[in-house]
Write a protein that holds these residues in place. Structure first.
Motif, PDB file in Angstrom:
ATOM      1  N   SER A  66       0.861  -1.172   0.000  1.00  0.00           N
ATOM      2  CA  SER A  66       0.000   0.000   0.000  1.00  0.00           C
ATOM      3  C   SER A  66       0.913   1.242   0.000  1.00  0.00           C
ATOM      4  O   SER A  66       2.135   1.124   0.102  1.00  0.00           O
ATOM      5  N   ASN A  67       0.345   2.413  -0.133  1.00  0.00           N
ATOM      6  CA  ASN A  67       1.157   3.631  -0.010  1.00  0.00           C
ATOM      7  C   ASN A  67       0.322   4.689   0.684  1.00  0.00           C
ATOM      8  O   ASN A  67      -0.903   4.609   0.702  1.00  0.00           O
ATOM      9  N   ILE A  68       1.016   5.669   1.273  1.00  0.00           N
ATOM     10  CA  ILE A  68       0.277   6.757   1.921  1.00  0.00           C
ATOM     11  C   ILE A  68       0.721   8.087   1.303  1.00  0.00           C
ATOM     12  O   ILE A  68       1.922   8.402   1.279  1.00  0.00           O
ATOM     13  N   ALA A  69      -0.259   8.816   0.770  1.00  0.00           N
ATOM     14  CA  ALA A  69       0.060  10.076   0.094  1.00  0.00           C
ATOM     15  C   ALA A  69       0.376  11.171   1.102  1.00  0.00           C
ATOM     16  O   ALA A  69      -0.263  11.265   2.155  1.00  0.00           O
ATOM     17  N   LEU A  70       1.381  11.982   0.765  1.00  0.00           N
ATOM     18  CA  LEU A  70       1.725  13.167   1.563  1.00  0.00           C
ATOM     19  C   LEU A  70       1.053  14.381   0.917  1.00  0.00           C
ATOM     20  O   LEU A  70       0.376  15.156   1.580  1.00  0.00           O
ATOM     21  N   VAL A  71       1.246  14.539  -0.390  1.00  0.00           N
ATOM     22  CA  VAL A  71       0.438  15.482  -1.181  1.00  0.00           C
ATOM     23  C   VAL A  71      -0.622  14.624  -1.869  1.00  0.00           C
ATOM     24  O   VAL A  71      -0.292  13.639  -2.536  1.00  0.00           O
ATOM     25  N   LYS A  72      -1.871  14.974  -1.662  1.00  0.00           N
ATOM     26  CA  LYS A  72      -2.965  14.072  -2.018  1.00  0.00           C
ATOM     27  C   LYS A  72      -3.462  14.245  -3.452  1.00  0.00           C
ATOM     28  O   LYS A  72      -3.548  15.366  -3.961  1.00  0.00           O
ATOM     29  N   TYR A  73      -3.830  13.121  -4.031  1.00  0.00           N
ATOM     30  CA  TYR A  73      -4.529  13.073  -5.319  1.00  0.00           C
ATOM     31  C   TYR A  73      -6.019  13.071  -5.020  1.00  0.00           C
ATOM     32  O   TYR A  73      -6.521  12.156  -4.378  1.00  0.00           O
ATOM     33  N   TRP A  74      -6.708  14.099  -5.448  1.00  0.00           N
ATOM     34  CA  TRP A  74      -8.168  14.140  -5.233  1.00  0.00           C
ATOM     35  C   TRP A  74      -8.769  14.949  -6.362  1.00  0.00           C
ATOM     36  O   TRP A  74      -8.675  16.161  -6.384  1.00  0.00           O
ATOM     37  N   GLY A  75      -9.328  14.277  -7.325  1.00  0.00           N
ATOM     38  CA  GLY A  75      -9.828  14.924  -8.537  1.00  0.00           C
ATOM     39  C   GLY A  75      -9.098  14.348  -9.738  1.00  0.00           C
ATOM     40  O   GLY A  75      -7.875  14.232  -9.711  1.00  0.00           O
ATOM     41  N   LYS A  76      -9.876  13.939 -10.745  1.00  0.00           N
ATOM     42  CA  LYS A  76      -9.224  13.354 -11.918  1.00  0.00           C
ATOM     43  C   LYS A  76      -9.944  13.716 -13.207  1.00  0.00           C
ATOM     44  O   LYS A  76     -11.110  14.110 -13.196  1.00  0.00           O
ATOM     45  N   LYS A  77      -9.193  13.556 -14.305  1.00  0.00           N
ATOM     46  CA  LYS A  77      -9.752  13.745 -15.640  1.00  0.00           C
ATOM     47  C   LYS A  77     -10.052  12.355 -16.206  1.00  0.00           C
ATOM     48  O   LYS A  77      -9.877  11.360 -15.510  1.00  0.00           O
ATOM     49  N   ASP A  78     -10.439  12.294 -17.485  1.00  0.00           N
ATOM     50  CA  ASP A  78     -10.719  10.998 -18.108  1.00  0.00           C
ATOM     51  C   ASP A  78      -9.504  10.089 -18.037  1.00  0.00           C
ATOM     52  O   ASP A  78      -8.361  10.558 -17.975  1.00  0.00           O
ATOM     53  N   ASN A  79      -9.735   8.796 -18.106  1.00  0.00           N
ATOM     54  CA  ASN A  79      -8.671   7.786 -18.118  1.00  0.00           C
ATOM     55  C   ASN A  79      -7.746   7.845 -16.913  1.00  0.00           C
ATOM     56  O   ASN A  79      -6.550   7.600 -17.028  1.00  0.00           O
ATOM     57  N   GLN A  80      -8.301   8.191 -15.776  1.00  0.00           N
ATOM     58  CA  GLN A  80      -7.507   8.188 -14.542  1.00  0.00           C
ATOM     59  C   GLN A  80      -6.283   9.093 -14.642  1.00  0.00           C
ATOM     60  O   GLN A  80      -5.216   8.753 -14.136  1.00  0.00           O
ATOM     61  N   ILE A  81      -6.451  10.220 -15.305  1.00  0.00           N
ATOM     62  CA  ILE A  81      -5.382  11.226 -15.334  1.00  0.00           C
ATOM     63  C   ILE A  81      -5.632  12.162 -14.152  1.00  0.00           C
ATOM     64  O   ILE A  81      -6.733  12.695 -14.005  1.00  0.00           O
ATOM     65  N   PRO A  82      -4.617  12.327 -13.280  1.00  0.00           N
ATOM     66  CA  PRO A  82      -4.865  13.098 -12.060  1.00  0.00           C
ATOM     67  C   PRO A  82      -5.011  14.589 -12.344  1.00  0.00           C
ATOM     68  O   PRO A  82      -4.356  15.119 -13.238  1.00  0.00           O
TER      69      PRO A  82
END
Ligand code: PMV
Length: 360
Positions: free
Chosen positions: A27-43
């Motif tokens: 697993s991994n833990i984000a420090l700067v978070k990914y929240w919100g994406k475009k098509d095809n799982q592009i962050p």
């Protein structure tokens, strides 16, 4: 810049009838978070995470050539038992990645998977699970094309994992992984995670993450729905810009080892993630009263002892307690004395920064 089309193979030089591979992925833990994406799982913004060491998925992928090449064919076992309810997610994953792995319909697969962390602990297994499956599929592709370079192997594994679950692309490599284009990280990409390429101070060596299990229930809101709510979110653009700024600052912090500054960014990112959830429409709160009790207790302990311990959160109520290795004894004592009471059934998991997926 590498484009997704470069991961579409033109031909394979070998043929393989049957066999199996087995990979573990953490697993991994984000420090700067990914929240919100475009098509095809592009962050929508870049993120950076610590790869974990102990919380992992171990997946064995057995494959055998079949005659009918019209559809996907697979069995799914979780801890040795057939698991029908995981199948639609895998089916969707295979559909998404077929263009990159054109051999998928040639085989019947048996996917046999287990986690090292307790079932329904509230720890998302999608990152480790999708990463472990992607590694196995890449091992099969490498058997069909043995000339493949290691760089291609790991980049493509991360890209495939991303198509399963965004944050999974950060679980292929260790120890600090960046995903998403960031101007001053030249190797960074929206398509896959890369090892953080700049210097990392010894303060972060063996960095510890103790995961306090506050609420093990089903998530009220799936991350898919959460990401979607960032479309039309009133603070989205500012938030995405802030993630770039925070990642920029972390580059200098990783080099200098300045833990005070590290804590500011990490805790602010965690609270910002939850603030985005609280200010979306519909709005929701994933923290529980005990999440806040823990945060306050950490702040009090840090103030009193000057020990650089901090927290981060993912999209749930559990708290990740982050601290340098040389403070382990004192922090674990603090956790046992003051935080365990806030955990469901007193449960917590000791983890630390790790090295990524491993072929077993
Ligand atoms: O990988 P997903 O789609 O489940 O999203 C995970 C998002 C967070 O865990 C909240 C943040 C992150 O960067 O891991």
């Amino acid at each position: 810049m590498i484009t997704a089309n470069e991961f579409i193979p033109s031909h394979y030089t070998q043929s393989v009838e049957s066999g199996f591979f087995q990979w573990s992925a953490p697993s991994n833990i984000a420090l700067v978070k990914y929240w919100g994406k475009k098509d095809n799982q592009i962050p929508a913004n870049p993120s950076v995470s610590f790869t974990l060491n102990n919380c992992k998925t171990i997946t064995k992928l057995a494959f055998a050539k079949k005659d009918n090449h019209a559809s996907f064919s697979f069995d799914l076992l979780f801890e040795g038992q057939t698991k029908e309810d995981f199948k639609p997610k895998i089916q969707k994953f295979l559909e998404r990645i077929e263009i990159y792995l054109p051999f998928l319909k040639d085989y019947h697969f048996t996917i046999d998977t287990e986690n090292t962390f307790p079932h329904s602990s509230g720890i998302a297994s999608s990152a480790s699970g999708m990463a472990a499956l992607a590694m196995n599929l890449m091992s099969l592709e490498k058997a069909l094309n043995p000339e493949m370079t290691d760089d291609y192997f790991f980049q493509k594994a991360s890209m495939l994992a991303r198509l399963g679950s965004g944050s999974a692309c950060r679980s292929v490599k260790g120890q600090v992984v960046v995903w998403g284009n960031q101007a001053n990280i030249p190797t960074s990409s929206d398509l896959f995670g890369v090892e953080f390429p700049h210097a990392i101070h010894d303060n972060f060596k063996n960095y510890q993450d103790t995961i306090l299990l506050v609420d093990k229930g089903e998530k009220q809101v799936s991350s898919t729905v959460g990401h979607d709510l960032m479309h039309d979110h009133p603070f989205a653009e500012r938030r995405f810009a802030q993630a770039h700024e925070n990642l920029d600052q972390l580059i200098a912090i990783f080099e200098s080892g300045n833990l005070e500054e590290f804590i500011k960014i990490v805790e602010s990112e965690a609270l910002t993630l939850h603030a985005m959830m609280m200010t979306s429409m519909p709005y929701f709160i994933l923290m529980k009263p005990n999440t806040l009790q823990i945060i306050n207790a950490i702040w009090k302990f840090r103030n009193e002892t000057k020990i650089p311990v901090c927290f981060t959160l993912d999209a749930g109520a559990n708290v990740h307690v982050l601290y340098p290795e040389n403070t382990t004894e004192k922090v674990l004592q603090f956790i046992k004395d003051e935080l365990v009471g806030y955990c469901q059934n007193g449960q917590y998991i000791c983890d630390k920064i790790g090295n990524g997926a491993v072929l077993i």
